[in-house]
Design an enzyme around this catalytic site. Structure first.
Site, PDB file in Angstrom:
ATOM      1  N   HIS A   1       0.738  -1.241  -0.157  1.00 49.33           N
ATOM      2  CA  HIS A   1       0.171   0.092  -0.101  1.00 49.33           C
ATOM      3  C   HIS A   1       0.965   1.269  -0.067  1.00 49.33           C
ATOM      4  O   HIS A   1       2.123   1.094   0.682  1.00 49.33           O
ATOM      5  CB  HIS A   1      -0.968  -0.046   1.075  1.00 49.33           C
ATOM      6  CG  HIS A   1      -2.109  -0.983   1.130  1.00 49.33           C
ATOM      7  ND1 HIS A   1      -3.043  -0.923   1.979  1.00 49.33           N
ATOM      8  CD2 HIS A   1      -2.126  -2.345   0.637  1.00 49.33           C
ATOM      9  CE1 HIS A   1      -3.913  -1.858   1.974  1.00 49.33           C
ATOM     10  NE2 HIS A   1      -3.223  -2.873   0.972  1.00 49.33           N
TER      11      HIS A   1
ATOM     12  N   GLU B   1       1.044   3.852   1.852  1.00 42.25           N
ATOM     13  CA  GLU B   1       1.343   4.317   3.219  1.00 42.25           C
ATOM     14  C   GLU B   1       2.488   3.333   3.608  1.00 42.25           C
ATOM     15  O   GLU B   1       3.541   3.885   4.145  1.00 42.25           O
ATOM     16  CB  GLU B   1       0.274   3.949   4.239  1.00 42.25           C
ATOM     17  CG  GLU B   1      -0.813   4.978   3.984  1.00 42.25           C
ATOM     18  CD  GLU B   1      -1.938   4.267   3.272  1.00 42.25           C
ATOM     19  OE1 GLU B   1      -3.261   4.488   3.589  1.00 42.25           O
ATOM     20  OE2 GLU B   1      -1.497   3.243   2.277  1.00 42.25           O
TER      21      GLU B   1
ATOM     22  N   CYS C   1      -6.439   1.994   5.695  1.00 39.90           N
ATOM     23  CA  CYS C   1      -6.923   0.751   6.305  1.00 39.90           C
ATOM     24  C   CYS C   1      -6.408   0.259   7.772  1.00 39.90           C
ATOM     25  O   CYS C   1      -5.224   0.992   8.120  1.00 39.90           O
ATOM     26  CB  CYS C   1      -6.693  -0.344   5.236  1.00 39.90           C
ATOM     27  SG  CYS C   1      -4.982  -0.924   5.091  1.00 39.90           S
TER      28      CYS C   1
ATOM     29  N   CYS D   1      -2.681  -0.297   7.658  1.00 44.14           N
ATOM     30  CA  CYS D   1      -1.641   0.940   7.341  1.00 44.14           C
ATOM     31  C   CYS D   1      -1.788   1.868   8.530  1.00 44.14           C
ATOM     32  O   CYS D   1      -0.678   2.775   9.119  1.00 44.14           O
ATOM     33  CB  CYS D   1      -2.294   1.609   6.066  1.00 44.14           C
ATOM     34  SG  CYS D   1      -1.632   0.835   4.688  1.00 44.14           S
TER      35      CYS D   1
END
Length: 158
Positions: A51, A53, A81, A84
């Site tokens: 992801h 992040e 999410c 993260c």
């Protein structure tokens, strides 16, 4: 200043979109300077943790030679999410700024609120949501609209 950093995150999201990744971008700022920027790369890297992040946190930690990012803030085009949000806290980033809300998977206030509700190793973070919300939301909506149209075309033709 906040919009300036979110614009950079949006630029990363557009890069993800051009690579057929879900268009999410992240920027880590330390003492007013961008130290890391990234976008989703799950498909390219075949990595479920890739992801924006997570990739930005890894890059910032490497550049700053420290896993503790205590003087930093993270700017993300989509609400983080649970994975993260937890990683952000583990990196001790004290401020999370995001654009679009994620009512299905968001972990910074929409669905659950990990940075406020849970202290990971005694840390929590300030959360600012909805920055440039419409711009961040529209890039995601357009991406998924195109993907649905492409899928429907394939189904009809195939």
């Amino acid at each position: 200043m906040v919009d300036k950093f979110m614009e950079i995150a949006l630029s990363e999201a557009r890069q993800a979109e051009s690579e057929e990744e879900i268009p999410v971008g992240a920027v880590i700022v330390c003492n007013g300077e961008v130290v890391a920027r990234a976008h989703n790369m799950r498909e390219q890297l075949k990595d479920p943790t890739a992801h924006a992040e997570i990739l930005a946190i890894r890059d910032a930690a490497k550049k700053l030679n420290d896993w503790r990012l205590e003087n930093c803030a993270i700017y993300v085009t989509l609400e983080p999410c649970p994975m993260c949000a937890s990683a952000i806290l583990l990196a001790r980033i004290p401020k999370i700024v995001f654009g679009a809300y994620d009512y299905e998977n968001g972990a910074c206030g929409s669905r659950i609120n990990i940075p406020v509700s849970f202290k990971v190793f005694g840390y929590n973070a300030e959360v600012v949501g909805g920055v440039m919300k419409e711009e961040c939301k529209s890039i995601l909506q357009e991406f998924f609209r195109k993907r649905r149209n492409r899928y429907n075309t394939i189904r009809r033709d195939g």
